[in-house]
Write an enzyme that holds these catalytic residues in place. Structure first.
Site, PDB file in Angstrom:
ATOM      1  CG  HIS A 182      -1.981  -1.154   1.041  1.00  0.00           C
ATOM      2  ND1 HIS A 182      -2.591  -1.769   2.099  1.00  0.00           N
ATOM      3  CD2 HIS A 182      -2.447  -1.796  -0.071  1.00  0.00           C
ATOM      4  CE1 HIS A 182      -3.400  -2.725   1.664  1.00  0.00           C
ATOM      5  NE2 HIS A 182      -3.327  -2.761   0.343  1.00  0.00           N
ATOM      6  CG  HIS A 204      -6.149 -11.358  -7.335  1.00  0.00           C
ATOM      7  ND1 HIS A 204      -5.586 -11.057  -8.544  1.00  0.00           N
ATOM      8  CD2 HIS A 204      -6.341 -12.710  -7.332  1.00  0.00           C
ATOM      9  CE1 HIS A 204      -5.437 -12.172  -9.251  1.00  0.00           C
ATOM     10  NE2 HIS A 204      -5.892 -13.188  -8.542  1.00  0.00           N
ATOM     11  CB  SER A 238      -5.471  -2.425  -3.148  1.00  0.00           C
ATOM     12  OG  SER A 238      -6.144  -3.653  -3.291  1.00  0.00           O
ATOM     13  CD  GLU A 275     -12.324 -11.102  -3.718  1.00  0.00           C
ATOM     14  OE1 GLU A 275     -11.247 -10.516  -3.605  1.00  0.00           O
ATOM     15  OE2 GLU A 275     -12.447 -12.333  -3.515  1.00  0.00           O
ATOM     16  N   GLY A 312      -9.752 -12.624 -11.607  1.00  0.00           N
ATOM     17  CA  GLY A 312      -8.937 -11.441 -11.878  1.00  0.00           C
ATOM     18  C   GLY A 312      -7.958 -11.629 -13.019  1.00  0.00           C
ATOM     19  CG  ASP A 355      -2.483  -8.259  -3.558  1.00  0.00           C
ATOM     20  OD1 ASP A 355      -1.614  -9.068  -3.207  1.00  0.00           O
ATOM     21  OD2 ASP A 355      -3.152  -7.578  -2.759  1.00  0.00           O
TER      22      ASP A 355
HETATM   23  N1  SAM Z   1      -5.540  -6.383  -3.065  1.00  0.00           N
HETATM   24  C1  SAM Z   1      -6.137  -6.470  -1.733  1.00  0.00           C
HETATM   25  C2  SAM Z   1      -5.603  -5.339  -0.874  1.00  0.00           C
HETATM   26  O1  SAM Z   1      -4.437  -4.956  -1.030  1.00  0.00           O
HETATM   27  O2  SAM Z   1      -6.364  -4.820  -0.057  1.00  0.00           O
HETATM   28  C3  SAM Z   1      -5.894  -7.798  -1.087  1.00  0.00           C
HETATM   29  C4  SAM Z   1      -6.228  -8.970  -1.938  1.00  0.00           C
HETATM   30  S1  SAM Z   1      -5.988 -10.545  -1.212  1.00  0.00           S
HETATM   31  C5  SAM Z   1      -4.264 -10.706  -1.126  1.00  0.00           C
HETATM   32  C6  SAM Z   1      -6.406 -11.604  -2.543  1.00  0.00           C
HETATM   33  C7  SAM Z   1      -7.886 -11.624  -2.872  1.00  0.00           C
HETATM   34  O3  SAM Z   1      -8.041 -12.312  -4.115  1.00  0.00           O
HETATM   35  C8  SAM Z   1      -8.761 -12.357  -1.886  1.00  0.00           C
HETATM   36  O4  SAM Z   1      -9.807 -11.512  -1.480  1.00  0.00           O
HETATM   37  C9  SAM Z   1      -9.320 -13.568  -2.672  1.00  0.00           C
HETATM   38  O5  SAM Z   1     -10.646 -13.885  -2.329  1.00  0.00           O
HETATM   39  C10 SAM Z   1      -9.242 -13.040  -4.077  1.00  0.00           C
HETATM   40  N2  SAM Z   1      -9.092 -14.056  -5.137  1.00  0.00           N
HETATM   41  C11 SAM Z   1      -8.557 -15.305  -5.083  1.00  0.00           C
HETATM   42  N3  SAM Z   1      -8.508 -15.852  -6.316  1.00  0.00           N
HETATM   43  C12 SAM Z   1      -8.991 -14.909  -7.166  1.00  0.00           C
HETATM   44  C13 SAM Z   1      -9.128 -14.849  -8.581  1.00  0.00           C
HETATM   45  N4  SAM Z   1      -8.763 -15.871  -9.361  1.00  0.00           N
HETATM   46  N5  SAM Z   1      -9.638 -13.728  -9.116  1.00  0.00           N
HETATM   47  C14 SAM Z   1      -9.997 -12.671  -8.340  1.00  0.00           C
HETATM   48  N6  SAM Z   1      -9.889 -12.671  -6.998  1.00  0.00           N
HETATM   49  C15 SAM Z   1      -9.381 -13.771  -6.422  1.00  0.00           C
END
Ligand code: SAM
Length: 285
Positions: free
Chosen positions: A18, A41, A104, A122, A148, A168
């Site tokens: 961040h 993500h 994010s 998401e 994503g 991410d």
């Molecule tokens: N980017 C966020 C932040 O910085 O606040 C944190 C994201 S977290 C590390 C990863 C997220 O990706 C989770 O909420 C998970 O549910 C989601 N996720 C997992 N596989 C995914 C996919 N194939 N496509 C989109 N989201 C996915």
């Protein structure tokens, strides 16, 4: 899908990501032209550090908690501090009063100017719903309940064409680094001028180094590598560090980040041998 970011919000990986993201947004906004910001993500966008998940894991205490407990944080991380204080009006130097932590999507939405666009993806059904609730209705922001990596392909090149994608992943799947590599290379092929910020965990440093080397051989475009290890990576079962690759970084990003990264290391190191480094993975040609 077992991963829930609510357990990890505000940990040292989030803090590094961040802090860098805010600098990338600031650099993009130095020109008035509108931008498109993609978050592949997204998570749920906003986290309550007093909630059961955050309290049970306690990870934020060694991340944002450790950083803010130094009153110097406001001066050394002004953009991050500003966001945290707007979200937590009772936040004091030294860190008391912190409860709400921005994900994010919140940082991206907060940065929006006239003409800018944000696309958030998401996949987890419940988290996608919570994300919609936390971000609210905003004509500048599109929220997609979808994969994503697929969305990155579908959305690039975006309109407007200037901008960045934060990639991410949760790294739950065994082959997630391979999927990530393919997605990054394809996104760069489709959107050569776009900035791509790719987050990764460091468990075993050697395998991370070989992943980066293989990416570098294929990318051939300026790429900066920003890494923070909180302990020597001896036990590959735990997250020993975190990194962010920035493809097409803004001018002088490394120089701007260096004092911030040194400060983050001093606050979040767990053992001696912690390290913070910014290296050029691929140099500008
Ligand atoms: N980017 C966020 C932040 O910085 O606040 C944190 C994201 S977290 C590390 C990863 C997220 O990706 C989770 O909420 C998970 O549910 C989601 N996720 C997992 N596989 C995914 C996919 N194939 N496509 C989109 N989201 C996915």
């Amino acid at each position: 899908m077992n991963y829930r970011h609510a357990f990890h919000a505000g940990n040292f990986g989030d803090v590094l990501k961040h802090v860098v993201l805010l600098e990338l947004l600031d650099a993009l906004h130095r020109k008035p032209n509108p931008v498109h910001l993609i978050d592949t993500h997204a998570g749920i966008g906003l986290y309550d550090l007093a909630a059961d998940e955050a309290q049970r894991s306690g990870e934020y205490r060694f991340g944002i908690g450790a950083v803010l407990s130094d009153p110097q944080a406001a001066k050394l991380l002004p953009r991050y501090w500003d966001v945290l204080q707007r979200l937590n009006p009772e936040l004091k130097a030294g860190g008391s009063g912190l409860r709400r932590y921005p994900g994010s999507p919140w940082l991206l939405q907060d940065s929006v100017r006239a003409g800018d666009r944000v696309s958030l993806c998401e996949l987890h059904p419940q988290d996608a719903e919570t994300l919609k609730y936390n971000i609210g209705r905003d004509p500048a922001v599109a929220i997609h309940h979808r994969d994503g990596f697929e969305a990155l392909k579908a959305l690039t090149p975006p309109t407007p064409r200037r901008g960045l994608a934060l990639i991410d992943p949760a790294f739950e799947a065994k082959d997630e680094f391979d999927t990530l590599t393919r997605a990054v290379l394809l996104a760069h092929q489709r959107w050569a001028t776009g900035q791509l910020a790719v987050w990764y965990p460091i468990k075993d440093q050697k395998s991370i180094d070989s992943w980066k080397a293989s990416l570098a051989r294929q990318l051939k475009v300026e790429t900066l590598c920003i890494e923070l290890t909180v302990r020597p990576a001896k036990d590959a079962k735990q997250m020993n560090g975190t990194g962010l690759l920035v493809i097409n970084p803004p001018w002088q990003l490394g120089e701007t980040l260096k004092p911030m990264l040194d400060f983050l290391k001093s606050r979040m190191a767990r053992e001696s041998g912690a390290a913070a480094k910014i290296t050029s993975l691929v140099k500008a040609s």
